[in-house]
Structure formats: structure tokens, C-alpha cells
Design a protein around this motif. Structure first.
Motif, PDB file in Angstrom:
ATOM      1  N   ARG A  66       3.787  11.695 -36.919  1.00  0.00           N
ATOM      2  CA  ARG A  66       4.165  10.294 -37.482  1.00  0.00           C
ATOM      3  C   ARG A  66       3.146   9.379 -37.627  1.00  0.00           C
ATOM      4  N   LEU A  67       3.357   8.839 -38.837  1.00  0.00           N
ATOM      5  CA  LEU A  67       2.453   7.628 -39.111  1.00  0.00           C
ATOM      6  C   LEU A  67       3.273   6.475 -38.971  1.00  0.00           C
ATOM      7  N   ARG A  68       2.975   5.393 -38.325  1.00  0.00           N
ATOM      8  CA  ARG A  68       3.766   4.021 -38.533  1.00  0.00           C
ATOM      9  C   ARG A  68       2.608   3.012 -39.035  1.00  0.00           C
ATOM     10  N   LEU A  69       2.966   2.428 -40.496  1.00  0.00           N
ATOM     11  CA  LEU A  69       2.228   1.880 -41.015  1.00  0.00           C
ATOM     12  C   LEU A  69       2.598   0.522 -41.208  1.00  0.00           C
ATOM     13  N   LYS A  70       2.160  -0.547 -40.577  1.00  0.00           N
ATOM     14  CA  LYS A  70       2.634  -2.012 -40.811  1.00  0.00           C
ATOM     15  C   LYS A  70       2.409  -2.574 -42.209  1.00  0.00           C
ATOM     16  N   VAL A  71       3.206  -3.268 -42.655  1.00  0.00           N
ATOM     17  CA  VAL A  71       3.068  -3.854 -43.953  1.00  0.00           C
ATOM     18  C   VAL A  71       3.236  -5.290 -43.568  1.00  0.00           C
ATOM     19  N   MET A 101       4.748  -1.874 -58.967  1.00  0.00           N
ATOM     20  CA  MET A 101       4.194  -1.552 -57.795  1.00  0.00           C
ATOM     21  C   MET A 101       3.286  -0.533 -57.679  1.00  0.00           C
ATOM     22  N   ASP A 102       1.811  -0.724 -57.454  1.00  0.00           N
ATOM     23  CA  ASP A 102       0.940   0.439 -57.708  1.00  0.00           C
ATOM     24  C   ASP A 102       0.481   0.877 -56.237  1.00  0.00           C
ATOM     25  N   SER A 103       0.265  -0.064 -55.379  1.00  0.00           N
ATOM     26  CA  SER A 103      -0.150   0.302 -53.998  1.00  0.00           C
ATOM     27  C   SER A 103       0.474  -0.714 -53.083  1.00  0.00           C
ATOM     28  N   VAL A 104       0.483  -0.202 -51.855  1.00  0.00           N
ATOM     29  CA  VAL A 104       0.823  -1.088 -50.776  1.00  0.00           C
ATOM     30  C   VAL A 104      -0.063  -1.178 -49.743  1.00  0.00           C
ATOM     31  N   PRO A 105      -0.590  -2.355 -49.408  1.00  0.00           N
ATOM     32  CA  PRO A 105      -1.407  -2.644 -48.467  1.00  0.00           C
ATOM     33  C   PRO A 105      -0.872  -2.159 -46.891  1.00  0.00           C
ATOM     34  N   PHE A 106      -1.655  -1.722 -45.959  1.00  0.00           N
ATOM     35  CA  PHE A 106      -1.208  -1.460 -44.716  1.00  0.00           C
ATOM     36  C   PHE A 106      -2.155  -1.511 -43.600  1.00  0.00           C
ATOM     37  N   SER A 107      -1.662  -1.710 -42.327  1.00  0.00           N
ATOM     38  CA  SER A 107      -2.717  -1.543 -41.261  1.00  0.00           C
ATOM     39  C   SER A 107      -1.783  -0.801 -40.178  1.00  0.00           C
ATOM     40  N   CYS A 108      -2.681  -0.374 -39.164  1.00  0.00           N
ATOM     41  CA  CYS A 108      -2.229  -0.025 -37.977  1.00  0.00           C
ATOM     42  C   CYS A 108      -2.845   0.115 -36.792  1.00  0.00           C
ATOM     43  N   ASP A 109      -2.446   0.603 -35.743  1.00  0.00           N
ATOM     44  CA  ASP A 109      -3.496   0.536 -34.425  1.00  0.00           C
ATOM     45  C   ASP A 109      -4.122   1.913 -34.599  1.00  0.00           C
ATOM     46  N   ALA A 110      -5.217   1.974 -33.815  1.00  0.00           N
ATOM     47  CA  ALA A 110      -5.979   3.170 -33.779  1.00  0.00           C
ATOM     48  C   ALA A 110      -6.654   3.317 -32.411  1.00  0.00           C
ATOM     49  N   PHE A 111      -6.707   4.531 -31.849  1.00  0.00           N
ATOM     50  CA  PHE A 111      -7.547   4.753 -30.723  1.00  0.00           C
ATOM     51  C   PHE A 111      -7.114   4.002 -29.527  1.00  0.00           C
ATOM     52  N   GLY A 112      -5.741   4.174 -29.285  1.00  0.00           N
ATOM     53  CA  GLY A 112      -4.962   3.308 -28.445  1.00  0.00           C
ATOM     54  C   GLY A 112      -5.157   1.770 -28.224  1.00  0.00           C
ATOM     55  N   GLY A 113      -5.132   1.181 -29.417  1.00  0.00           N
ATOM     56  CA  GLY A 113      -5.275  -0.131 -29.685  1.00  0.00           C
ATOM     57  C   GLY A 113      -6.633  -0.793 -29.626  1.00  0.00           C
ATOM     58  N   PHE A 114      -7.774   0.030 -29.478  1.00  0.00           N
ATOM     59  CA  PHE A 114      -8.868  -0.370 -29.473  1.00  0.00           C
ATOM     60  C   PHE A 114      -9.680  -0.485 -30.993  1.00  0.00           C
ATOM     61  N   GLY A 115      -8.730   0.210 -31.989  1.00  0.00           N
ATOM     62  CA  GLY A 115      -9.332  -0.002 -33.291  1.00  0.00           C
ATOM     63  C   GLY A 115      -8.114  -0.295 -33.984  1.00  0.00           C
ATOM     64  N   GLU A 116      -8.325  -0.526 -35.272  1.00  0.00           N
ATOM     65  CA  GLU A 116      -7.555  -0.773 -36.211  1.00  0.00           C
ATOM     66  C   GLU A 116      -7.767  -0.230 -37.781  1.00  0.00           C
ATOM     67  N   ILE A 117      -6.631   0.239 -38.319  1.00  0.00           N
ATOM     68  CA  ILE A 117      -7.118   0.864 -39.581  1.00  0.00           C
ATOM     69  C   ILE A 117      -6.255  -0.035 -40.578  1.00  0.00           C
ATOM     70  N   GLN A 118      -6.924  -0.325 -41.648  1.00  0.00           N
ATOM     71  CA  GLN A 118      -6.671  -1.180 -42.997  1.00  0.00           C
ATOM     72  C   GLN A 118      -6.974  -0.346 -44.076  1.00  0.00           C
ATOM     73  N   GLY A 119      -5.722  -0.493 -44.821  1.00  0.00           N
ATOM     74  CA  GLY A 119      -5.835   0.375 -46.160  1.00  0.00           C
ATOM     75  C   GLY A 119      -4.743  -0.103 -47.147  1.00  0.00           C
ATOM     76  N   TYR A 123      -8.427   4.093 -46.590  1.00  0.00           N
ATOM     77  CA  TYR A 123      -8.522   3.223 -45.246  1.00  0.00           C
ATOM     78  C   TYR A 123      -9.937   3.240 -44.759  1.00  0.00           C
ATOM     79  N   GLN A 124      -9.966   2.356 -43.978  1.00  0.00           N
ATOM     80  CA  GLN A 124     -11.253   1.953 -43.328  1.00  0.00           C
ATOM     81  C   GLN A 124     -10.817   1.411 -41.818  1.00  0.00           C
ATOM     82  N   THR A 125     -11.596   2.111 -40.709  1.00  0.00           N
ATOM     83  CA  THR A 125     -11.344   1.644 -39.448  1.00  0.00           C
ATOM     84  C   THR A 125     -12.311   0.773 -38.896  1.00  0.00           C
TER      85      THR A 125
END
Length: 165
Positions: free
Chosen positions: A92-97, A1-19, A32-34
């Protein structure tokens, strides 16, 4: 396991972070990238944030409802460490996997928890060392002044003998 891809909501649901999330020697590295969540066309440039280990409070793996929505939850003690990430809520960061990456996410959270425990143990050991040195020298471990020595009580002083009176 080198890295784990994740995503999460940003800007109140109008944006998404992937990284990706990676455990580094200095701390937790997030790359990450928004993008906008409506069309998915507008994207920001790649950003990198290093969260130092001494600012991390906890990292937990959560399986989610019916074990179908795994995520990693991270808590920090200093908001400046995660100020650039738009999805931080009160430290707090809640990162979806992704479901397929849940094993790696669990391992990463476990390894991070182990490093945090080692760091706390080292900090406690340093405090105990300070206290033991201070106790042997008679100084306070939390100040630069020497601790006042108790005055001798009258019960511990030798009484003059009758011949000396």
C-alpha cells in the motif's frame, strides 16, 4: 490534469518523499525525491518508478479527516513493482496531496479506477473466449489435453431385436 504532486512519510517518519504522480499509457509513473524530515537538508537524487497497470489492484481518493487531508491510496499485487519506494507498507502507498490539488487527485484516482476496470473486463472477456472455444472443440480451457468424452451408457445403446438373437 497532467500530474499530481504528492508527499508521504518514509523511514518511520525520519524521512519525507516529495514527488509527482502521473498516469501513463503503461501504468502509474511516480517521480520522487527523498529528504530527511528533521532538517530537510539531505536529499537523494530524483528517482522514477513505473508501476505497471497489471500489478495495480486498487486506487482510491480519500478526503481525510474533515476533508482537510486528502490522499490517494494505491494497492499493488506485486511488491517488486514498488520495492524502491521507502514508504510502502504491505503493498500500500498512502500519498498525501495538498488541499489545493485535491480536485486533480480525485480525477486521477477516478481515471486510474476506470483503466483498472477496463483491464479486468478485457481479462474476463479473454477468459470467456477461451472457455467458449474450448467448449465448442470439446477441450478443457485450462489444459492442453482433450477432455475425456463420456462413455455411452447401456440405456442409450440400441438393443438387438429378437430376429438378431
Amino acid at each position: 490534469m497532467d500530474s499530481v504532486p504528492f508527499s508521504c512519510d518514509a523511514f518511520g517518519g525520519f524521512g519525507e518523499i516529495q514527488g509527482i504522480l502521473r498516469l501513463d499509457a503503461d501504468g502509474l509513473l511516480l517521480q520522487y525525491q527523498t529528504r530527511d524530515a528533521v532538517l530537510g537538508v539531505l536529499r537523494t537524487g530524483m528517482k522514477t518508478t513505473l508501476v505497471p497497470l497489471d500489478t495495480l489492484v486498487a486506487a482510491q481518493y480519500r478526503a481525510g479527516f474533515l476533508w482537510l487531508s486528502p490522499r490517494i491510496e494505491i494497492r499493488v499485487s506485486d511488491l517488486t513493482a514498488v520495492a524502491d519506494i521507502p514508504s510502502t507498507e504491505g503493498g500500500r502507498l498512502r500519498l498525501k496531496v495538498a488541499f489545493s490539488d485535491r480536485g486533480d487527485a480525485r480525477k486521477l484516482a477516478h481515471m486510474l479506477g476506470g483503466r483498472l476496470a477496463e483491464q479486468r473486463l478485457d481479462r474476463l472477456q479473454g477468459e470467456l473466449d477461451k472457455m467458449s472455444v474450448a467448449r465448442s472443440t470439446g477441450t478443457s480451457p485450462y489444459s492442453s489435453q482433450a477432455a475425456p468424452q463420456p462413455a455411452a451408457s447401456s440405456a442409450s445403446r440400441p438393443r438387438p431385436s429378437e430376429s438378431e438373437q
